[in-house]
Design a protein around this motif. Structure first.
Motif, PDB file in Angstrom:
ATOM      1  N   TRP A 265      45.103  37.287  45.188  1.00 22.56           N
ATOM      2  CA  TRP A 265      46.072  36.970  44.125  1.00 22.56           C
ATOM      3  C   TRP A 265      45.384  36.323  42.943  1.00 22.56           C
ATOM      4  O   TRP A 265      44.463  35.527  43.112  1.00 22.56           O
ATOM      5  CB  TRP A 265      47.158  36.031  44.667  1.00 22.56           C
ATOM      6  N   GLN A 266      45.844  36.671  41.746  1.00 25.77           N
ATOM      7  CA  GLN A 266      45.396  36.002  40.526  1.00 25.77           C
ATOM      8  C   GLN A 266      46.644  35.531  39.773  1.00 25.77           C
ATOM      9  O   GLN A 266      47.610  36.290  39.658  1.00 25.77           O
ATOM     10  CB  GLN A 266      44.536  36.932  39.677  1.00 25.77           C
ATOM     11  N   ILE A 267      46.609  34.283  39.342  1.00 29.60           N
ATOM     12  CA  ILE A 267      47.793  33.658  38.735  1.00 29.60           C
ATOM     13  C   ILE A 267      47.392  33.057  37.389  1.00 29.60           C
ATOM     14  O   ILE A 267      46.472  32.233  37.335  1.00 29.60           O
ATOM     15  CB  ILE A 267      48.350  32.544  39.661  1.00 29.60           C
ATOM     16  N   ALA A 268      48.045  33.497  36.316  1.00 30.08           N
ATOM     17  CA  ALA A 268      47.734  32.961  34.979  1.00 30.08           C
ATOM     18  C   ALA A 268      48.978  32.328  34.370  1.00 30.08           C
ATOM     19  O   ALA A 268      50.072  32.877  34.466  1.00 30.08           O
ATOM     20  CB  ALA A 268      47.205  34.057  34.074  1.00 30.08           C
ATOM     21  N   VAL A 269      48.768  31.166  33.747  1.00 37.26           N
ATOM     22  CA  VAL A 269      49.865  30.426  33.106  1.00 37.26           C
ATOM     23  C   VAL A 269      49.529  30.264  31.624  1.00 37.26           C
ATOM     24  O   VAL A 269      48.422  29.852  31.275  1.00 37.26           O
ATOM     25  CB  VAL A 269      50.025  29.027  33.751  1.00 37.26           C
ATOM     26  N   GLY A 270      50.475  30.603  30.755  1.00 35.74           N
ATOM     27  CA  GLY A 270      50.248  30.472  29.312  1.00 35.74           C
ATOM     28  C   GLY A 270      51.265  29.556  28.664  1.00 35.74           C
ATOM     29  O   GLY A 270      52.244  29.141  29.287  1.00 35.74           O
TER      30      GLY A 270
END
Ligand SMILES: Cc1cc2nc3c(=O)[nH]c(=O)nc-3n(C[C@H](O)[C@H](O)[C@H](O)COP(=O)(O)OP(=O)(O)OC[C@H]3O[C@@H](n4cnc5c(N)ncnc54)[C@H](O)[C@@H]3O)c2cc1C
Ligand code: FES
Ligand code: FES
Lengths: 160, 292
Positions: B205-210
């Protein structure tokens, strides 16, 4: 620079500096002052016109970028016999305008909405029209107007 | 509110564009103009020359392969909405501004502008996109983790053109966003992507928050937890979401306190992961929701 495009079906040619926006070319060079300028930096939507059938903020496009494009502005909606476009009629019937400043942009945005989604839900109308700011109506009558125009156009299509 | 004077050029190839950039001091590329034109109108930018990319046809291609989709930099944002070739981008693009902005705005312009509250940089970070850049006599590929340097800052040099972006395809994905009004830039936005390994045998899993820090943030501890423990149950998803909310560095601002931003990070990671495992829960911006 010389730029050529068509506006509401007629071929036009204007001589502009590169920094002149499409909105200013329409208003100042061609006298088409139906397209209004509110914020001049993309947030209010008053200047919305259609460029090759896509809605565009004409304050965020240079006139030189519109070369060879086909433009539609509020002036092109009225029928040749002088009758109103269903959206213009609906805005009038439903009190979709008060001062009228936002109206050209609202109507052009709605033209695109109904061209791509002829039978929108109220939520879809709200979402699409939220691109444009109105300081008078409180928006409900604008949503009513678009809804009425969609129904009217649906009825027209079924009559055909 | 009128742009300052500048010269204008519309080259038909990337090489010509690069030469113009290299030969002129303070030249700037013009793509969709949806970020640059406001900066000009507000006189926050005063370039001497605008190099318009609209006639460079080579920049408008979309190439789909088994593992990724490669978008030319001048692909317009409205072309991405509902994309079936890259469904995560298709879903995220619905949240970009409004139709009138998306019809001009480009994928390359959004990434080069590098606003961390914008949808495409967050998706690029989540899937580990590769940016292809061409400068004078050189070309290079830049991974998303190296590309974004800070608020509106990227690895691109002054004379470099971003030509294409390669977005790997996730196996499962989710996207969730909180904005104050429909079409506004996000207060917080999250993209999650389950990416295959090189040999396709494992996934992680890859999780990005902007929207919170200057660049999109990968939540590495939360990713590890999701990959190792799994996201099969609501409790597992909650654990990952809570971890993610501890990994961001939020500061109070006018519209949201740091505490609220962390709470929303947890909520949106949880929603995005729920979408990933149960695609029927994918929401669209036109569906009215109350703020969590
Ligand atoms: C009212 C409004 C609301 C918006 N809301 C959102 C939103 O919710 N989400 C969102 O993501 N965006 C939003 N935007 C921004 C929009 O998506 C822009 O289109 C995008 O950020 C920039 O893309 P562009 O193609 O218009 O680039 P431009 O404005 O033309 O360029 C932006 C910058 O990138 C550089 N650049 C452009 N192309 C390249 C290239 N190929 N190589 C190197 N440098 C390049 C330019 O020199 C310039 O510095 C909004 C804009 C407006 C006006
Ligand atoms: S005048 Fe163009 S968006 Fe306000
Ligand atoms: S009618 Fe006055 S701004 Fe909308």
């Amino acid at each position: 620079m010389r730029v050529e495009f068509t506006v509401n079906g007629s071929a036009e040619s204007v001589e502009v500096e590169p920094r002149v926006t499409l909105a200013d070319a329409l208003r100042e060079e061609l006298g088409l002052t139906g397209t209004h300028l509110g914020c001049e930096h993309g947030v209010c939507g008053a200047c919305t016109v259609l460029v090759d059938e896509q809605p565009v903020r004409s304050c965020l496009m240079l006139a030189v970028q519109a070369r060879n494009a086909s433009l539609q502005t509020i002036e092109g909606l009225e029928r040749e016999n002088g009758s109103l476009h269903p959206l213009q009629q609906a805005f009038s019937d439903c009190h979709g305008l008060q001062c009228g400043f936002c109206t050209p942009g609202m109507v052009m945005t709605a033209v695109h909405l109904l061209a791509t989604n002829p039978d929108p839900t109220r939520d879809e109308i709200r979402a699409e029209m939220s691109a444009n700011i109105c300081r008078c109506t409180g928006y409900n009558s604008i949503v009513d107007s678009v809804e009425q125009a969609a129904t009217a156009r649906g009825a027209l299509a079924r009559d055909d | 509110m009128k742009p300052p004077p500048f010269d204008y050029a519309a080259p038909s190839s990337v090489t010509e564009a690069v030469d113009l950039l290299a030969a002129t001091e303070d030249a700037k590329l013009l793509a969709g103009g949806q970020s640059l034109m406001p900066l000009l109108a507000l006189r926050l930018a005063r370039p001497t020359l605008l190099v318009d990319l609209q006639d460079v046809e080579a920049l408008s291609s979309i190439e789909t392969s088994v593992r990724s989709v490669r978008f030319g930099a001048m692909v317009r944002q409205h072309q991405l909405v509902g994309s079936t070739s890259h469904p995560l981008i298709g879903s995220a693009a619905r949240w970009i501004a409004h139709a009138a902005i998306r019809s001009r705005g480009t994928i390359g312009g959004s990434l080069a502008h590098a606003d961390s509250a914008a949808e495409l940089p967050v998706v690029a970070t989540a899937v580990g996109a590769t940016m292809e850049a061409v400068g004078r006599g050189r070309s290079r590929s830049i991974g998303a983790d190296q590309f974004f340097h800070g608020l509106l800052q990227t690895a691109l040099a002054e004379d470099e053109v971003l030509t294409a972006i390669d977005f790997p395809l996730p196996r499962r994905w989710g996207f969730a966003e909180l904005a104050r009004r429909h079409g506004d830039f996000a207060l917080v936005l999250v993209a999650v992507a389950e990416m295959p390994s090189e040999d396709d045998r494992t996934h992680h899993w890859q999780i990005a928050v902007g929207g919170i820090e200057g660049t999109p943030r990968r939540c590495l501890n939360a990713e590890q937890e999701a990959t190792v423990a799994g996201v099969h149950t609501a409790a597992q998803i909650e654990a990952v979401a809570r971890l993610a909310s501890t990994e961001i560095e939020a500061v109070d601002h006018l519209h949201a306190s740091a505490t609220y931003q962390r709470a929303m990070t947890a909520e949106l990671v949880s929603r995005a992961l729920t979408q990933a495992v149960e695609p029927t829960t994918i929401s669209e911006p036109s569906q009215r929701e109350t703020a969590p």
